[in-house]
Design a protein around this motif. Structure first.
Motif, PDB file in Angstrom:
ATOM      1  N   ALA A 183      54.514  13.839  24.833  1.00 12.19           N
ATOM      2  CA  ALA A 183      55.259  12.978  23.915  1.00 12.19           C
ATOM      3  C   ALA A 183      55.441  11.594  24.516  1.00 12.19           C
ATOM      4  CB  ALA A 183      56.618  13.593  23.613  1.00 12.19           C
ATOM      5  N   VAL A 184      55.374  10.601  23.655  1.00 11.83           N
ATOM      6  CA  VAL A 184      55.730   9.242  24.028  1.00 11.83           C
ATOM      7  C   VAL A 184      56.724   8.744  22.976  1.00 11.83           C
ATOM      8  CG1 VAL A 184      53.752   8.273  22.785  1.00 11.83           C
ATOM      9  CG2 VAL A 184      54.890   6.916  24.523  1.00 11.83           C
ATOM     10  N   VAL A 185      57.800   8.111  23.425  1.00 13.09           N
ATOM     11  CA  VAL A 185      58.840   7.631  22.526  1.00 13.09           C
ATOM     12  C   VAL A 185      58.514   6.195  22.114  1.00 13.09           C
ATOM     13  CG1 VAL A 185      61.312   7.190  22.253  1.00 13.09           C
ATOM     14  CG2 VAL A 185      60.526   9.126  23.648  1.00 13.09           C
ATOM     15  N   MET A 186      58.694   5.889  20.828  1.00 17.61           N
ATOM     16  CA  MET A 186      58.452   4.534  20.318  1.00 17.61           C
ATOM     17  C   MET A 186      59.544   4.152  19.336  1.00 17.61           C
ATOM     18  SD  MET A 186      54.362   4.148  19.602  1.00 17.61           S
ATOM     19  CE  MET A 186      53.157   4.268  20.946  1.00 17.61           C
ATOM     20  N   GLU A 187      59.819   2.848  19.284  1.00 22.31           N
ATOM     21  CA  GLU A 187      60.708   2.329  18.266  1.00 22.31           C
ATOM     22  C   GLU A 187      60.066   2.488  16.885  1.00 22.31           C
ATOM     23  OE1 GLU A 187      62.584  -1.571  20.351  1.00 22.31           O
ATOM     24  OE2 GLU A 187      60.397  -1.502  20.204  1.00 22.31           O
ATOM     25  N   ALA A 188      60.908   2.510  15.863  1.00 19.09           N
ATOM     26  CA  ALA A 188      60.410   2.540  14.488  1.00 19.09           C
ATOM     27  C   ALA A 188      61.194   1.517  13.672  1.00 19.09           C
ATOM     28  CB  ALA A 188      60.572   3.938  13.883  1.00 19.09           C
ATOM     29  N   PRO A 189      60.492   0.461  13.206  1.00 17.49           N
ATOM     30  CA  PRO A 189      59.049   0.206  13.269  1.00 17.49           C
ATOM     31  C   PRO A 189      58.637  -0.382  14.607  1.00 17.49           C
ATOM     32  CG  PRO A 189      60.126  -1.595  12.129  1.00 17.49           C
ATOM     33  CD  PRO A 189      61.190  -0.584  12.422  1.00 17.49           C
ATOM     34  N   LEU A 203      48.415  11.570  22.158  1.00 18.70           N
ATOM     35  CA  LEU A 203      49.847  11.679  22.451  1.00 18.70           C
ATOM     36  C   LEU A 203      50.638  11.970  21.179  1.00 18.70           C
ATOM     37  CD1 LEU A 203      50.256   8.619  24.855  1.00 18.70           C
ATOM     38  CD2 LEU A 203      49.821  11.011  25.444  1.00 18.70           C
ATOM     39  N   ARG A 204      51.755  12.656  21.345  1.00 22.14           N
ATOM     40  CA  ARG A 204      52.692  12.895  20.237  1.00 22.14           C
ATOM     41  C   ARG A 204      53.719  11.771  20.230  1.00 22.14           C
ATOM     42  NH1 ARG A 204      56.142  16.511  20.726  1.00 22.14           N
ATOM     43  NH2 ARG A 204      55.904  17.006  22.947  1.00 22.14           N
ATOM     44  N   ILE A 205      53.820  11.050  19.145  1.00 26.20           N
ATOM     45  CA  ILE A 205      54.754   9.934  19.052  1.00 26.20           C
ATOM     46  C   ILE A 205      56.074  10.433  18.489  1.00 26.20           C
ATOM     47  CG2 ILE A 205      55.202   7.662  18.067  1.00 26.20           C
ATOM     48  CD1 ILE A 205      52.184   7.272  17.836  1.00 26.20           C
ATOM     49  N   VAL A 206      57.151  10.181  19.223  1.00 28.04           N
ATOM     50  CA  VAL A 206      58.497  10.532  18.772  1.00 28.04           C
ATOM     51  C   VAL A 206      59.237   9.226  18.494  1.00 28.04           C
ATOM     52  CG1 VAL A 206      60.624  11.764  19.298  1.00 28.04           C
ATOM     53  CG2 VAL A 206      58.441  12.586  20.230  1.00 28.04           C
ATOM     54  N   PRO A 207      59.553   8.932  17.238  1.00 25.84           N
ATOM     55  CA  PRO A 207      60.183   7.648  16.923  1.00 25.84           C
ATOM     56  C   PRO A 207      61.697   7.675  17.098  1.00 25.84           C
ATOM     57  CG  PRO A 207      59.702   8.832  14.908  1.00 25.84           C
ATOM     58  CD  PRO A 207      59.202   9.694  16.036  1.00 25.84           C
ATOM     59  N   ILE A 208      62.247   6.516  17.476  1.00 29.15           N
ATOM     60  CA  ILE A 208      63.687   6.288  17.404  1.00 29.15           C
ATOM     61  C   ILE A 208      63.906   4.999  16.620  1.00 29.15           C
ATOM     62  CG2 ILE A 208      64.294   7.550  19.510  1.00 29.15           C
ATOM     63  CD1 ILE A 208      64.504   4.880  20.956  1.00 29.15           C
ATOM     64  N   ALA A 209      64.944   4.995  15.804  1.00 28.17           N
ATOM     65  CA  ALA A 209      65.158   3.884  14.879  1.00 28.17           C
ATOM     66  C   ALA A 209      65.644   2.650  15.620  1.00 28.17           C
ATOM     67  CB  ALA A 209      66.181   4.284  13.816  1.00 28.17           C
TER      68      ALA A 209
END
Length: 453
Positions: A183-189, A203-209
């Motif tokens: 997993a890699v964490v990314m901002e959304a958007p 990679l699995r993208i896990v978004p955080i707002a």
């Protein structure tokens, strides 16, 4: 000039002779050198051809060979993958269209005189043609990137790799720090190029707002723990597409979370030269322990042709990133590095950046004022970058708006491309940097018309 000649001669019969360079120059009120440059462009496109001692003529259109049967590829390739969609920022459009979907400056905003002088000087330097010290980058340029971060974290040239632009740096860093399936964490958007690079690597993208202050560090902490993630990709300064920045408090708290979780932040500082006002300090400037991998691109503020970025890291991560980089590029061409270094060293560079910031502020405010009569919402004006992030009203679908606007000559970027998961609403990104302000009113009218199905 090339556009005018293209429109005039595109549909003329092959063999039609063009007027002399002087005649064309007189007709259009330009100099002979401008005409010659335009003709070279059309020759390269195959539209016209020069015949020594005779003149310039409309070229014969080559007959395209009959295509073979490629239907077999559907079976061979299987279902569509993550790399099959053409993203809006990469679309080619008609020359007369308003290209407000692109993330680059219009030509008049580039440091043209600095670049031309730098290219001339670099072309005379024999060192430009050599590969020595190219694996990591020109030493003086690496030192410049290190100095940009200041003295607090103690970076030096040994911590810097020079890569062929920010996209390359993001891709090789994700590949180095996370294994396929992790997993890699990314901002959304967030930046679609990072989303694409992560998916290409499996990679699995896990978004955080994103929040008004950037992100919620508590969300980051919980997400890193829940998904056993150790990599967080973000744009703390002038995030693409929103143009917003993390607050000072969020930056400090994110560093605390990274230290506690033994995790990495990939800090993509893509728009430092596009600040409208004073940009905040990079997160990496306060990181002596190697939690932040810092990417500083020069491309956006200098030229799309100068694909140069500094990738700064420490320890075992630096060694892994160096090896990962060799899987996609062995080195960044010396010409681009020497040109970039020359421009950065010129007395006119700080003036260019300051003038650019003032121009971007004017363009941002002018476009935002014209959109006040259009039923779209701008949460906050961006503090830097190139675009406005517009929330569409009600149940209006961004893809439909983009399609209708394109048919009317306005190119926009649909908001769903910028979210790693489902977007909470419909958005479009509208650049104020790639189109002259004289066309903003027309663009606003087209956008308003495109909101009506």
């Amino acid at each position: 000039m090339a556009d005018a000649l293209r429109r005039t001669y595109r549909h003329r019969p092959p063999g039609t002779r063009l007027p002399s360079t002087r005649a064309i120059a007189a007709e259009h009120g330009v100099g002979p050198v401008t005409v010659q440059t335009a003709l070279r462009i059309l020759v390269a496109e195959g539209l016209v051809e020069t015949r020594p001692g005779s003149g310039t003529y409309v070229a014969a259109t080559p007959q395209r060979a009959t295509s073979g049967d490629t239907a077999w590829q559907s079976t061979a390739l299987g279902e569509a993958g993550v790399l099959d969609d053409v993203l809006s920022g990469t679309r080619s459009v008609a020359p007369e269209a308003m290209s407000m979907h692109r993330g680059y400056l219009s030509p008049e905003l580039l440091p043209g005189s600095l670049l031309r002088a730098a290219v001339t000087r670099a072309s005379r330097d024999p060192a430009v043609l050599l590969g020595a010290e190219m694996n990591t980058g020109v030493p003086q340029l690496r030192s410049w990137f290190a100095r940009e971060l200041g003295d607090r974290a103690g970076y030096d040239a040994a911590d810097v790799l020079v890569t062929g632009g920010g996209q390359t740096a993001v891709s090789v860093t994700l590949r180095a720090l996370a294994a396929s399936g992790e997993a890699v964490v990314m901002e959304a958007p967030t930046y679609w190029g990072a989303i694409l690079a992560a998916r290409a690597h499996g990679l699995r993208i896990v978004p955080i707002a994103r929040t008004p202050d950037g992100i919620d560090p508590a969300d980051l902490d919980a997400t890193l723990e829940a998904h056993h993630a150790r990599v967080f990709y973000a744009q703390p300064t002038f995030a693409n597409p929103t143009g917003q920045s993390w607050s000072t408090a969020v930056r400090a708290e994110v560093m605390r979370v990274l230290a506690a979780r033994k995790a990495f932040l990939i800090e993509d500082d893509w728009a430092r030269d596009l600040a409208i006002g004073d940009p905040p300090h990079p997160v990496a400037a306060d990181d002596p322990d190697g939690h932040v991998v810092y990417i500083r691109s020069l491309t956006k503020g200098m030229s799309p042709s100068i694909r140069v970025a500094g990738l700064i890291s420490r320890g075992a991560a630096h060694r892994r990133i160096t090896t990962s980089r060799w899987a996609s590029e062995l080195f960044t061409p010396g010409l681009a590095q020497h040109v970039a270094l020359d421009v950065l060293s010129a007395p006119g560079w700080p003036r260019h950046v300051a003038n650019l910031g003032r121009t971007l502020r004017h363009r941002r405010d002018e476009l935002a004022a014209l959109l006040a009569d259009v039923p779209v919402e701008i949460d906050r004006l961006p503090g830097g970058g190139l675009s406005l992030w517009l929330r569409l009203p009600g149940r209006v679908a961004a893809r439909d708006v983009v399609r209708r606007a394109s048919a009317l000559g306005l190119e926009l970027s649909p908001g769903d491309e910028w979210f790693p998961a489902e977007p909470p609403a419909d958005f479009v990104r509208m650049s104020f940097a790639a189109t002259p302000p004289s066309r903003y009113r027309e663009a606003a009218h087209i956008l308003a018309a495109s909101l009506i199905g």
